[in-house]
Design a protein around this motif. Structure first.
Motif, PDB file in Angstrom:
ATOM      1  N   THR A  46       0.633  -1.607  -0.014  1.00 19.02           N
ATOM      2  CA  THR A  46       0.418  -0.070   0.025  1.00 19.02           C
ATOM      3  C   THR A  46       0.959   0.890  -0.488  1.00 19.02           C
ATOM      4  OG1 THR A  46       0.126  -0.115   2.199  1.00 19.02           O
ATOM      5  CG2 THR A  46      -1.897  -1.260   0.961  1.00 19.02           C
ATOM      6  N   LEU A  47       0.191   2.554  -0.399  1.00 20.00           N
ATOM      7  CA  LEU A  47       1.005   3.649  -0.214  1.00 20.00           C
ATOM      8  C   LEU A  47       0.665   4.507   0.957  1.00 20.00           C
ATOM      9  CD1 LEU A  47       0.707   4.863  -3.759  1.00 20.00           C
ATOM     10  CD2 LEU A  47       2.507   3.821  -3.587  1.00 20.00           C
ATOM     11  N   THR A  48       1.738   5.084   1.290  1.00 21.57           N
ATOM     12  CA  THR A  48       1.512   6.217   2.181  1.00 21.57           C
ATOM     13  C   THR A  48       0.780   7.948   2.059  1.00 21.57           C
ATOM     14  OG1 THR A  48       3.716   6.492   2.739  1.00 21.57           O
ATOM     15  CG2 THR A  48       3.283   4.792   4.350  1.00 21.57           C
ATOM     16  N   TYR A  49       0.169   8.181   2.856  1.00 18.36           N
ATOM     17  CA  TYR A  49       0.014   8.933   2.252  1.00 18.36           C
ATOM     18  C   TYR A  49       1.239  10.734   3.095  1.00 18.36           C
ATOM     19  CZ  TYR A  49      -3.431  13.087   0.754  1.00 18.36           C
ATOM     20  OH  TYR A  49      -4.040  14.000   0.101  1.00 18.36           O
ATOM     21  N   SER A  50       1.217  11.206   1.372  1.00 20.05           N
ATOM     22  CA  SER A  50       1.918  12.203   1.966  1.00 20.05           C
ATOM     23  C   SER A  50       1.565  14.126   1.397  1.00 20.05           C
ATOM     24  CB  SER A  50       3.706  11.950   0.047  1.00 20.05           C
ATOM     25  OG  SER A  50       4.098  13.191   0.492  1.00 20.05           O
ATOM     26  N   ASN A 116       0.285   3.858 -12.973  1.00 16.89           N
ATOM     27  CA  ASN A 116       0.773   4.650 -11.865  1.00 16.89           C
ATOM     28  C   ASN A 116       0.371   4.713 -10.730  1.00 16.89           C
ATOM     29  OD1 ASN A 116       2.507   6.663 -13.368  1.00 16.89           O
ATOM     30  ND2 ASN A 116       0.967   8.572 -13.948  1.00 16.89           N
ATOM     31  N   VAL A 117      -0.992   3.756 -10.718  1.00 14.04           N
ATOM     32  CA  VAL A 117      -2.428   3.379  -9.417  1.00 14.04           C
ATOM     33  C   VAL A 117      -0.783   2.252  -9.429  1.00 14.04           C
ATOM     34  CG1 VAL A 117      -4.200   2.261  -8.973  1.00 14.04           C
ATOM     35  CG2 VAL A 117      -4.081   4.807  -9.850  1.00 14.04           C
ATOM     36  N   LEU A 118      -0.702   1.572  -9.939  1.00 21.29           N
ATOM     37  CA  LEU A 118       0.283  -0.273  -9.803  1.00 21.29           C
ATOM     38  C   LEU A 118       1.086   0.169  -9.998  1.00 21.29           C
ATOM     39  CD1 LEU A 118      -2.403  -1.990 -11.539  1.00 21.29           C
ATOM     40  CD2 LEU A 118      -2.102  -1.765  -9.154  1.00 21.29           C
ATOM     41  N   ARG A 119       1.938   1.316 -10.490  1.00 23.66           N
ATOM     42  CA  ARG A 119       3.210   1.499 -10.294  1.00 23.66           C
ATOM     43  C   ARG A 119       4.280   0.698  -8.985  1.00 23.66           C
ATOM     44  NH1 ARG A 119       6.134   3.646 -14.723  1.00 23.66           N
ATOM     45  NH2 ARG A 119       3.956   4.004 -14.887  1.00 23.66           N
ATOM     46  N   PHE A 122       6.536   3.654  -6.361  1.00 21.12           N
ATOM     47  CA  PHE A 122       5.758   4.108  -5.999  1.00 21.12           C
ATOM     48  C   PHE A 122       5.815   3.536  -4.685  1.00 21.12           C
ATOM     49  CE2 PHE A 122       3.401   6.498  -9.690  1.00 21.12           C
ATOM     50  CZ  PHE A 122       5.123   7.010 -10.414  1.00 21.12           C
ATOM     51  N   THR A 123       5.785   5.040  -3.321  1.00 16.41           N
ATOM     52  CA  THR A 123       5.750   4.188  -1.922  1.00 16.41           C
ATOM     53  C   THR A 123       5.173   5.353  -1.077  1.00 16.41           C
ATOM     54  OG1 THR A 123       7.807   5.775  -1.044  1.00 16.41           O
ATOM     55  CG2 THR A 123       8.168   2.835  -1.448  1.00 16.41           C
ATOM     56  N   GLU A 142      -0.735  13.378  -6.896  1.00 16.83           N
ATOM     57  CA  GLU A 142       0.739  12.992  -7.448  1.00 16.83           C
ATOM     58  C   GLU A 142       1.662  11.721  -6.310  1.00 16.83           C
ATOM     59  OE1 GLU A 142       1.893  14.985  -9.183  1.00 16.83           O
ATOM     60  OE2 GLU A 142      -0.106  16.391  -9.527  1.00 16.83           O
ATOM     61  N   PHE A 143       2.143  11.262  -7.792  1.00 19.94           N
ATOM     62  CA  PHE A 143       2.980   9.731  -6.443  1.00 19.94           C
ATOM     63  C   PHE A 143       4.663  10.052  -6.215  1.00 19.94           C
ATOM     64  CE2 PHE A 143      -1.074   8.595  -9.189  1.00 19.94           C
ATOM     65  CZ  PHE A 143      -1.304   7.432  -7.978  1.00 19.94           C
ATOM     66  N   ASN A 144       4.932   8.957  -5.433  1.00 24.68           N
ATOM     67  CA  ASN A 144       5.854   9.213  -5.970  1.00 24.68           C
ATOM     68  C   ASN A 144       6.372   7.771  -4.895  1.00 24.68           C
ATOM     69  OD1 ASN A 144       9.049   9.312  -5.366  1.00 24.68           O
ATOM     70  ND2 ASN A 144       8.676  10.956  -4.185  1.00 24.68           N
TER      71      ASN A 144
END
Length: 144
Positions: A46-50, A116-119, A122-123, A142-144
């Motif tokens: 999962t991604l964390t929120y930045s 982008n969603v599944l890259r 990206f963290t 925006e992703f990173n």
């Protein structure tokens, strides 16, 4: 099975313009939940929120009201907004299109946005909504 899933997703996506649903604009947490559900289903972390990426997304969402494009109104590329390595945009004209599940579903149905969603590299992610005076909403992720 894949064909059935894509057919179901297409029907769900198309129905959002036919079936009226009353809702407010989705929150950034709802978008994050939907993105992370898609990532988990694909076996990705999962991604964390930045908040830093949210600040960049806020700028981009406001810019999209004047120029809905990955090119910024000043003519520079989207990534010049800050430390971001991927961008998904959405334009919603009604409450149903603003729903988090519909925004993320539209991205998943678009090959470049789905990437982008599944890259896997990206963290983190930041999301922002901007509503103009006409009631149209612009969503930047925006992703990173």
């Amino acid at each position: 099975m894949k064909r059935f899933l894509y057919g179901f997703l297409l029907i769900a996506f198309m129905s959002m313009w036919i079936i009226p649903i009353n809702s407010k604009a989705a929150s950034k947490d709802e978008i994050l939940t939907q993105i992370n559900a898609a990532r988990e289903a694909a076996g990705l972390p999962t991604l964390t929120y930045s908040e830093d990426l949210e600040a960049a997304a806020t700028i981009r969402a406001e810019e999209c009201a004047s120029s809905f494009s990955h090119i910024r109104p000043c003519g520079s590329a989207w990534y010049t907004v800050g430390f971001t390595r991927g961008e998904n945009l959405a334009h919603a004209e009604n409450d149903n299109q603003r729903k988090a599940e519909n925004v993320v579903l539209a991205w998943l149905l678009s090959p470049k946005h789905k990437e982008n969603v599944l890259r896997s590299c990206f963290t983190s992610v930041g999301v922002s909504y901007y509503s103009d005076s006409n009631g149209e909403t612009y969503i930047a992720c925006e992703f990173n």
